[in-house]
Design a protein around this motif. Structure first.
Motif, short mmCIF file in Angstrom:
data_model
loop_
_atom_site.label_atom_id
_atom_site.label_comp_id
_atom_site.label_asym_id
_atom_site.label_seq_id
_atom_site.Cartn_x
_atom_site.Cartn_y
_atom_site.Cartn_z
N LYS A 12 40.44 31.19 2.69
CA LYS A 12 41.49 31.67 3.58
C LYS A 12 41.24 31.23 5.02
CE LYS A 12 43.03 35.63 0.84
NZ LYS A 12 44.44 35.18 0.77
N LEU A 13 39.97 31.23 5.44
CA LEU A 13 39.67 30.78 6.80
C LEU A 13 39.93 29.29 6.97
CD1 LEU A 13 36.42 32.80 7.57
CD2 LEU A 13 38.64 33.06 8.67
N LEU A 14 39.66 28.51 5.94
CA LEU A 14 39.95 27.07 6.01
C LEU A 14 41.45 26.81 6.14
CD1 LEU A 14 37.45 25.69 3.33
CD2 LEU A 14 37.31 25.43 5.81
N LEU A 15 42.26 27.72 5.63
CA LEU A 15 43.71 27.56 5.71
C LEU A 15 44.27 28.00 7.06
CD1 LEU A 15 44.86 28.87 2.20
CD2 LEU A 15 44.71 26.49 2.97
N HIS A 16 43.44 28.66 7.88
CA HIS A 16 43.93 29.20 9.15
C HIS A 16 43.00 28.79 10.30
CE1 HIS A 16 47.14 31.75 7.52
NE2 HIS A 16 46.35 31.84 6.46
N PRO A 17 43.12 27.56 10.76
CA PRO A 17 42.27 27.09 11.88
C PRO A 17 42.53 27.83 13.18
CG PRO A 17 44.00 25.50 11.36
CD PRO A 17 44.02 26.52 10.28
N GLU A 18 43.68 28.55 13.27
CA GLU A 18 43.96 29.29 14.51
C GLU A 18 42.94 30.39 14.77
OE1 GLU A 18 45.85 29.26 11.85
OE2 GLU A 18 46.60 31.25 11.33
N TYR A 19 42.18 30.79 13.77
CA TYR A 19 41.13 31.78 13.98
C TYR A 19 39.94 31.21 14.74
CZ TYR A 19 43.50 34.84 10.59
OH TYR A 19 44.40 35.63 9.96
N ALA A 20 39.90 29.87 14.87
CA ALA A 20 38.83 29.19 15.61
C ALA A 20 37.44 29.55 15.06
CB ALA A 20 38.91 29.51 17.10
N ILE A 21 37.33 29.52 13.74
CA ILE A 21 36.05 29.78 13.09
C ILE A 21 35.66 28.56 12.26
CG2 ILE A 21 34.92 31.13 11.29
CD1 ILE A 21 36.38 33.56 12.28
N ARG A 22 34.47 28.04 12.52
CA ARG A 22 33.94 26.91 11.77
C ARG A 22 32.93 27.44 10.76
NH1 ARG A 22 30.66 23.67 15.50
NH2 ARG A 22 32.56 22.58 16.15
N ILE A 23 33.25 27.35 9.49
CA ILE A 23 32.33 27.82 8.45
C ILE A 23 31.24 26.78 8.25
CG2 ILE A 23 32.12 28.64 6.09
CD1 ILE A 23 35.12 29.22 6.13
N VAL A 24 30.02 27.17 8.51
CA VAL A 24 28.89 26.26 8.36
C VAL A 24 28.46 26.17 6.91
CG1 VAL A 24 26.50 25.83 9.05
CG2 VAL A 24 28.15 26.68 10.72
N GLY A 25 28.50 27.28 6.20
CA GLY A 25 28.12 27.28 4.80
C GLY A 25 27.85 28.67 4.29
N PHE A 26 27.30 28.73 3.08
CA PHE A 26 26.99 29.99 2.41
C PHE A 26 25.49 30.24 2.39
CE2 PHE A 26 31.15 30.96 0.66
CZ PHE A 26 31.78 29.71 0.61
N VAL A 27 25.14 31.52 2.25
CA VAL A 27 23.75 31.93 2.06
C VAL A 27 23.72 32.78 0.79
CG1 VAL A 27 21.81 33.24 3.00
CG2 VAL A 27 23.27 31.89 4.53
N ASP A 28 23.00 32.33 -0.23
CA ASP A 28 22.95 33.05 -1.49
C ASP A 28 21.81 32.49 -2.33
OD1 ASP A 28 25.69 34.39 -3.45
OD2 ASP A 28 23.53 34.69 -3.66
#
Length: 514
Positions: A200-216
């Motif tokens: 969902k965040l990738l679909l909404h760049p207006e949130y100005a959040i760059r996902i670096v990756g996952f931790v698991d």
């Protein structure tokens, strides 16, 4: 599943290809991360706070000038001061507007939320301007110093709501174009929920959040719509990953880690100036001041950075000094009467002084009116069996609280019933050793039982009252009291302090004893 070493990428980049299931836990133990140096980077909050402050000041000032121009003062009025003099008086009130706006949390939400809209501001701005506008108008009429036309007051009210809301929206728009506004995010948990949030965040760049990756440590198979996102490592590497990638925000989204380990991981981030978001489940770290928002319908509970800003500390201290000074002056006759009663009731000193643990690990001597016989300490073992507080695994009492302690004097029993013995702590507040509201001031033996994350209670000065006071006082077990203090410190606000002070009054009048 065969496990390979977790990939670590340069700071500020997005993880590259590879299935989530292929980039996972290294086959060796990970050493604890070295505490990070203080983060001095300018972040989204630093930028937005200042932009919104300017927007508010400009909006209020322009609203005043426009209303004055549209509805000029009658020059024949006996109290007409002229536009210049009225403008100077208005400028003097601007700091008060800013303080009240901060109490409405109008500068604190943007760093926590990804979905902030103009509609979210409108309600708070409407309430702020309405209360401030008519309060000032009432004061003007009461003093008779100036009598602005009612039409001008209505004009200022309407213009201020419109301009402040509009300028705040423009300020956010300008901030979103700045590189500081962009936040690097890690998602802890590469299961269904974590991957859905990423999608969902990738679909909404207006949130100005760059996902670096996952931790698991045990990720699920990757969705096909996540681009190049992958797992950077197990939860044990989270502190190192935060430092390596310049992370601003971490979302906890149901990893496979045990509940207690996840809680410890969240609390381990306390010294890092980052935003922590939790997909609601871990109620132990959710305080009364948290914000709940959504990422495309998924509820997110936001914990602000677990430290107070300098302006918040200054504001809290200013409130302490003002209220404590006024209380000492108003209650001076009561203090004198209690002092006389204590001295006439029994021999011994007027005040009881005891070493307590204060903010930052600094000890101080708390002041109370003496409520016990002079030889009370000599008889402590005789009444130990009356202690209502639980003991630790070694059989030692965590706190020493005895309702209707037989060692109390007659006057002392009355003073304790209504907490009047604690009034001298107003002088501890004036000296900067205590606050009106804060964590419970523990004796050193009690403080010895507070460990690890719970020591965040020492980030603020101990209080004359607090959550422990209004929610049960001596009836609250030690462990619950520690959790309440942790929640208070990590979710502090002026509004919460005011609410606790108001709730203290009926708690004291009920006559219970803490």
């Amino acid at each position: 599943m065969e496990r390979t070493a977790a990939r670590r990428l340069p700071a500020g980049t997005i993880a590259g290809d590879g299935d989530l299931a292929d980039a996972s836990l290294p086959g060796r133990p990970v050493a604890p991360a070295t505490p990070a140096a203080p983060d001095t980077r300018r972040r989204r909050g630093w930028l937005v706070h200042r932009a919104l402050l300017v927007a508010d000041l400009v909006g209020l000032t322009v609203a005043f000038l426009l209303s004055a121009a549209l509805v000029p003062q009658d020059p024949t009025a006996p109290d007409a001061l002229g536009v210049s003099a009225e403008f100077l008086l208005f400028v003097v009130t601007l700091p008060a507007w800013v303080v009240v706006a901060k109490m409405y949390r109008l500068y604190d939400r943007d760093e926590e939320r990804t979905d902030h809209t103009t509609a979210d501001d409108l309600s708070s701005v409407f309430h702020l301007v309405t209360v401030g506008c008519w309060l000032l108008y009432g004061l003007a009429l009461a003093t008779g110093f100036v009598r602005p036309p009612l039409e001008r007051v209505f004009g200022f009210w309407a213009l201020a709501i419109l301009l402040v809301t509009l300028l705040r929206a423009l300020a956010r728009t300008a901030c979103r174009r700045h590189s500081i506004y962009l936040q690097n995010m890690l998602i802890v948990g590469a299961g269904d929920v974590g991957q859905l949030i990423a999608h969902k965040l990738l679909l909404h760049p207006e949130y100005a959040i760059r996902i670096v990756g996952f931790v698991d440590a045990e990720p699920k198979e990757r969705r096909e719509d996540l681009g190049d996102l992958t797992v950077l490592g197990p939860p044990e590497l989270l502190p190192d990953l935060i430092d390596a990638h310049g992370i601003d925000r971490v979302v906890f989204a149901f990893s496979g880690e045990p509940h207690e380990q996840t809680l410890d991981l969240i609390r381990s981030l306390k010294d890092r100036w980052i935003q922590v978001d939790i997909v609601p489940r871990f109620y132990e770290v959710v305080g009364p001041g948290v914000g709940v928002h959504t990422i495309e319908g998924i509820p997110i509970v936001s914990l602000a950075p677990l430290r107070l800003t300098r302006s918040s500390l200054i504001l809290k201290r200013a409130v302490d000094l003002t209220v404590a000074a006024i209380a000492v002056l108003v209650l001076a006759p009561v203090l004198m009467a209690i002092a006389v009663a204590v001295k006439l009731d029994s021999r011994g000193p007027l005040l009881f002084r005891q070493l307590r643990m204060g903010a930052g690990g600094q000890t101080f001597r708390i002041l109370k009116f003496r409520t016990m016989a002079p030889d009370a300490d000599a008889h402590k073992e005789e009444v130990a069996h009356l202690n209502v507080q639980p003991s630790d695994a070694g059989g030692r009492a965590l706190m020493f609280k005895i309702p209707d302690d037989p060692r109390m004097t007659r006057v002392g029993r009355f003073l304790r019933r209504f907490s009047l013995d604690e009034l001298p702590q107003l002088f501890n507040v004036l000296r900067g050793e205590m606050s009106l509201v804060g964590p419970r001031p523990l004796i050193l033996d009690e403080d010895h039982h507070v460990r690890e994350w719970a020591r965040r209670r020492l980030d603020l000065k101990p209080g004359m009252t607090g959550l422990w006071q209004v929610l049960g006082r001596s009836d609250i077990p030690f462990e619950d009291m520690v959790r309440l203090d942790y929640l208070y410190v990590t979710s502090w606000s002026v509004r919460n302090d005011c609410m606790i002070l108001l709730r203290t009054i009926p708690a004291v009048l009920r006559g219970s004893r803490g």
